[in-house]
Design an enzyme around this catalytic site. Structure first.
Site, PDB file in Angstrom:
ATOM      1  CE  LYS A 212      -2.702   0.910   3.638  1.00  0.00           C
ATOM      2  NZ  LYS A 212      -3.793   0.534   4.543  1.00  0.00           N
ATOM      3  CE  LYS A 214      -0.677   5.338   5.165  1.00  0.00           C
ATOM      4  NZ  LYS A 214      -2.022   5.178   5.747  1.00  0.00           N
ATOM      5  CG  ASP A 243      -4.670   4.952   3.344  1.00  0.00           C
ATOM      6  OD1 ASP A 243      -5.664   5.707   3.321  1.00  0.00           O
ATOM      7  OD2 ASP A 243      -4.210   4.464   4.394  1.00  0.00           O
ATOM      8  CD  GLU A 269      -6.771   2.043   3.752  1.00  0.00           C
ATOM      9  OE1 GLU A 269      -6.555   2.222   4.962  1.00  0.00           O
ATOM     10  OE2 GLU A 269      -6.120   1.229   3.058  1.00  0.00           O
ATOM     11  CD  GLU A 296      -6.560   4.593   9.270  1.00  0.00           C
ATOM     12  OE1 GLU A 296      -5.717   5.266   9.885  1.00  0.00           O
ATOM     13  OE2 GLU A 296      -6.447   4.299   8.069  1.00  0.00           O
ATOM     14  CG  ASP A 319      -8.238  -0.800  14.147  1.00  0.00           C
ATOM     15  OD1 ASP A 319      -8.129  -1.581  15.119  1.00  0.00           O
ATOM     16  OD2 ASP A 319      -7.290  -0.095  13.745  1.00  0.00           O
ATOM     17  CG  HIS A 346      -6.462   0.720  10.372  1.00  0.00           C
ATOM     18  ND1 HIS A 346      -6.390   1.126  11.690  1.00  0.00           N
ATOM     19  CD2 HIS A 346      -5.478   1.358   9.712  1.00  0.00           C
ATOM     20  CE1 HIS A 346      -5.393   2.000  11.811  1.00  0.00           C
ATOM     21  NE2 HIS A 346      -4.825   2.158  10.637  1.00  0.00           N
ATOM     22  N   GLY A 348      -4.526  -0.808  14.003  1.00  0.00           N
ATOM     23  CA  GLY A 348      -3.977   0.111  14.988  1.00  0.00           C
ATOM     24  C   GLY A 348      -3.214  -0.615  16.083  1.00  0.00           C
TER      25      GLY A 348
END
Length: 408
Positions: A212, A214, A243, A269, A296, A319, A346, A348
């Site tokens: 992935k 950003k 994302d 995303e 997320e 998440d 997701h 975390g």
């Protein structure tokens, strides 16, 4: 019996530009940690994830919830946890601060996750095994299905789980095989183009078949350039996800996503504001066949219900350290199963807790074993860190949910 409660405000400064995205440029990965100590010497550990500032507020709210568990036996608590969850989530004054979102719901996640961890430790098994061995009725008793009655009643939830049990033995093969992961750290927002290219090569060499990047730059051409770097470096066989971390408004998202079609993204995303369900529906229709992933920052089962009802999301990234913990995670997973939508969490928690939950989703609920996000930056801080070999999560065997942290 739960004797004492501890709440810890734990924060970790990341190295370099790790963790950066279009909105969150300098995160401090942090946990509001709930510790439930029982009279047998066991400790249940629960996490809620933040990016630093405000973590102390989540800790204060977690103490409010956790104090209500003192003197209770964990088996008694979990036998009808859905009722307790509903009572805590709807405490009249704390509910005003949500409802079911923000600081108070993160705090409830921390406490809820500590309960599940202690439950599994009390039974001497990893959490995935405990959950898989529960009957459909026992699972549903741990859930709060309020506000979902139009889509999923308790009776329907039991039927949904029961319907998946005939093929469970075949799906258990994944315990030996390992659960596929994807590399989310190849392209943090502040990484240079050279660093992105280097990380892509490394991820492919390590066996990852999905990764992935950003996006969400002020200059959209930067996103497009970097997306092409990932595609060209990783090759056409690798799934590439993009994302935006909510950076775009709807017109921007439509324009940029259509330009990004050229790299054949597996999903885009969090393209825009996570509360704007109808914007995502409009976007999904405008950029088809490119698919959207989100979750997320979706805080509760009700908003997930709306996303599923509108058909806006092709992948749900619920998440368990963002919604109200394991209980609400399972509730959302059941909704997704009804709609035939994959759950790709997701993490975390850095995948520590979720490696258990995706095994449960696949084996017990019949969800596709697609893949699970992998973020390595906090592995050294966990007592039982996730193990990734050849791009696969190896099945955890220690009792509990793998969330115990080493002393700071």
């Amino acid at each position: 019996m739960i004797k004492t409660i501890q709440i810890q405000d734990t924060r970790y400064q990341l190295d370099g530009n790790a963790g950066s995205d279009a909105i969150h440029r300098d995160p401090v990965y942090s946990y509001a940690v709930t510790l439930l100590h029982d009279d047998s010497g066991l400790t249940g550990t629960g996490l809620a994830f933040t990016l630093g500032k405000g973590n102390e507020l989540v800790c204060a709210a977690a103490k409010f919830y956790a104090d209500k568990l003192k003197g209770l036996d964990i088996e008694e608590v979990m036998s009808n946890f859905g009722v307790l969850f509903n009572k805590l989530a709807n405490e009249q004054q704390f509910r005003w601060l949500g409802p079911h979102k923000g600081v108070v719901h993160l705090a409830l996640a921390s406490v809820t996750n500590a309960c599940y961890d202690l439950w599994a430790k009390k039974r001497g098994v990893p959490l995935w095994k405990l959950l898989i061995e529960l009957s459909p009725e026992q699972i549903v008793n741990t859930l709060d299905l309020s506000y979902l009655e139009d889509e999923l009643t308790a009776e329907q939830a039991v039927e949904l789980i029961t319907a998946q049990q005939s093929d469970i033995i075949g799906r258990e093969q994944i315990i030996q095989q390992g659960y596929p992961g994807y590399d989310t750290s190849i392209g943090w927002f502040n990484y240079s183009d050279e660093k992105v290219r280097e990380n892509c090569l490394k991820a492919v060499a390590e066996g990852f078949t999905a990764m992935k990047l950003k996006v969400g730059s002020t200059d959209a051409q930067r996103d497009i350039r970097r997306a092409h770097i990932v595609r060209e470096t990783a090759g056409d066989a690798v799934k590439v996800m993009l994302d935006a971390n909510q950076q775009w408004n709807l017109p921007q998202a439509i324009s940029i996503c259509n330009e990004l079609k050229s790299i054949n993204p597996y999903w885009v995303e969090e393209p825009t504001h996570p509360d704007d369900v109808l914007a995502h529906k409009t976007l999904a229709e405008a950029i088809a066949p490119v698919k959207l992933a989100l979750g997320e920052h979706v805080p509760n089962r009700v908003i997930f219900k709306n996303y599923l009802q509108t058909g806006a999301a092709s992948f749900i990234q619920v998440d368990a350290v963002r919604v109200g913990g394991v209980s609400e995670f399972i509730t959302v997973s059941l909704l997704c199963k009804k709609y035939g939508i994959p759950v790709v969490p997701h993490v975390g928690d850095m995948g520590q807790l979720h490696q258990h939950l995706v095994l449960f989703n696949h084996i017990k609920l019949g969800h596709e074993a697609l893949f699970l996000e992998h973020i390595p930056h906090l592995q050294k801080h966990f007592v039982n860190p996730v193990v990734i070999e050849g791009g696969l999560y190896k099945t955890p065997q220690a009792p509990g949910s793998s969330c115990d942290l080493k002393p700071v």
